[in-house]
Design an enzyme around this catalytic site. Structure first.
Site, short mmCIF file in Angstrom:
data_model
loop_
_atom_site.label_atom_id
_atom_site.label_comp_id
_atom_site.label_asym_id
_atom_site.label_seq_id
_atom_site.Cartn_x
_atom_site.Cartn_y
_atom_site.Cartn_z
N HIS A 183 3.16 -5.45 6.58
CA HIS A 183 3.75 -4.84 7.78
C HIS A 183 4.15 -5.88 8.83
O HIS A 183 4.85 -5.54 9.78
CB HIS A 183 2.76 -3.86 8.43
CG HIS A 183 2.48 -2.65 7.60
ND1 HIS A 183 3.47 -1.86 7.08
CD2 HIS A 183 1.30 -2.09 7.21
CE1 HIS A 183 2.93 -0.86 6.39
NE2 HIS A 183 1.62 -0.99 6.45
N ASP A 202 2.18 -0.49 -2.47
CA ASP A 202 1.28 0.07 -1.46
C ASP A 202 1.78 1.46 -1.06
O ASP A 202 2.99 1.73 -1.09
CB ASP A 202 1.27 -0.85 -0.25
CG ASP A 202 0.16 -0.55 0.75
OD1 ASP A 202 -0.86 -1.24 0.72
OD2 ASP A 202 0.34 0.39 1.55
N HIS A 219 2.02 2.61 1.80
CA HIS A 219 2.83 2.44 3.00
C HIS A 219 3.97 1.48 2.73
O HIS A 219 3.79 0.46 2.05
CB HIS A 219 1.97 1.91 4.16
CG HIS A 219 0.78 2.75 4.47
ND1 HIS A 219 -0.47 2.50 3.94
CD2 HIS A 219 0.66 3.85 5.24
CE1 HIS A 219 -1.32 3.41 4.38
NE2 HIS A 219 -0.66 4.24 5.17
N ASP A 253 -3.80 1.94 -2.13
CA ASP A 253 -4.06 3.11 -1.30
C ASP A 253 -3.22 4.32 -1.71
O ASP A 253 -3.28 5.36 -1.06
CB ASP A 253 -3.87 2.81 0.18
CG ASP A 253 -2.69 1.92 0.48
OD1 ASP A 253 -1.92 1.59 -0.45
OD2 ASP A 253 -2.52 1.52 1.64
#
Length: 309
Positions: free
Chosen positions: A125, A162, A164, A245
């Site tokens: 991120h 991931d 996200h 995740d």
């Protein structure tokens, strides 16, 4: 050649407030899983501190100065609601960058077939001028740029699974055709980026999945969207932003994957690396916040990496 495992005790010293999901127990769970006797053949190296020039490959001087400014000598400092620095955070983040580049060096120099970097904090991120989403520096992006600058590669691909979307990695390479960024992730979900329409200069491939998507949908995204793009690009090195995740146990996502799905995805990525990059692959841990799921998924992933060659 064996699989290289990059690790360091400082990754457990990046502290966060009680109840924060990106906690030291994550890396401890990974290390415990990889201490099993079946992982004895791994080459194990402690990560080295990054040269500051490595940070500058993908981040501005202002961002580096900000991280130094926020770094506390005691207690904790919030950069935003989710991203916290404690006295060892900056050191851990710099060593994570150094470890990712170290893994690239080992794989490209022929000292290891592939590598897994068991590290925290995560990085995907982190944008050129912004720390966010538990991330301070973007290890995967810096590793890709390091492969180009230090080893002369002209085509590097980053695949991110991931749950996200890796907004930071996408932002760094948005208009750079020498790096392919491909991501499958849940949408809608933090950070709100990653629509299929976000294509950069033709080098960005997003394959978003709706909440509740299962392993079959995940594999379909890889096989129908991401692998064709990789085959067309023909990367000389494949880097994985390996977040776990998307596992059905994870508290921060709503996808329905299990550890076998990650194992199968690893096989697909290894086969792609075999086709185009002489098997050269570097995997970097990103998210994964249920300790049992994280440990099982990491173990499944690394077991498959060890089967290479």
């Amino acid at each position: 050649m064996a699989t290289l495992l990059i690790h360091h005790p400082v990754f457990a010293e990046h502290l966060v407030p009680f109840g924060h999901p990106e906690r030291p127990e994550r890396i401890q769970a990974v290390e415990a899983a990889l201490a099993d006797p079946r992982f004895a053949p791994l080459l194990r190296e402690e990560a080295r501190m990054a040269d500051v020039a490595m940070i500058r490959l993908c981040h501005t001087e202002a961002h580096l100065d900000a991280m130094r400014h926020y770094s506390p000598s005691e207690s904790m400092v919030r950069i935003d609601a989710d991203t916290i620095m404690s006295p060892k955070t900056l050191e851990a983040a710099l060593i994570a960058v150094g470890g990712a580049c170290q893994a690239v060096d080992a794989v490209l120099d022929g000292d290891a077939r592939n590598a897994f970097c068991a590290m925290r904090p995560p990085g995907h991120h982190a944008e050129p001028e912004r720390a966010m989403g538990f991330c301070y520096f973007n290890q995967a992006a810096i590793a890709a740029r390091h492969a180009q600058r230090a080893h002369g590669l002209s085509r590097v691909a980053i695949v991110d699974w991931d749950v996200h979307h890796g907004n930071g990695t996408q932002a760094i390479f948005w208009d750079d055709p020498s790096v392919l960024y491909a991501s499958t992730h849940q949408m809608p979900l933090y950070p709100g980026t990653g629509a299929a329409s976000e294509t950069g200069c033709g080098n960005i491939v997003n394959a978003p999945l709706p909440p509740g998507a299962d392993g079959a949908a995940f594999r379909d995204a890889l096989e129908r969207r991401i692998l064709p793009a990789l085959d067309a690009f023909r990367p000389q090195l494949l880097i994985l932003s390996a977040g776990f995740d998307a596992h059905h146990r994870d508290p921060l996502g709503e996808l329905d994957l299990d550890e076998e799905d990650f194992a199968e995805a690893t096989d697909l990525m290894m086969a792609c690396a075999d086709r185009h990059a002489g098997g050269r692959l570097v995997s970097i841990l990103e998210g994964g916040y249920d300790l049992k799921a994280l440990a099982a998924s990491t173990a499944a992933h690394v077991e498959r990496l060890m089967r290479a060659g």
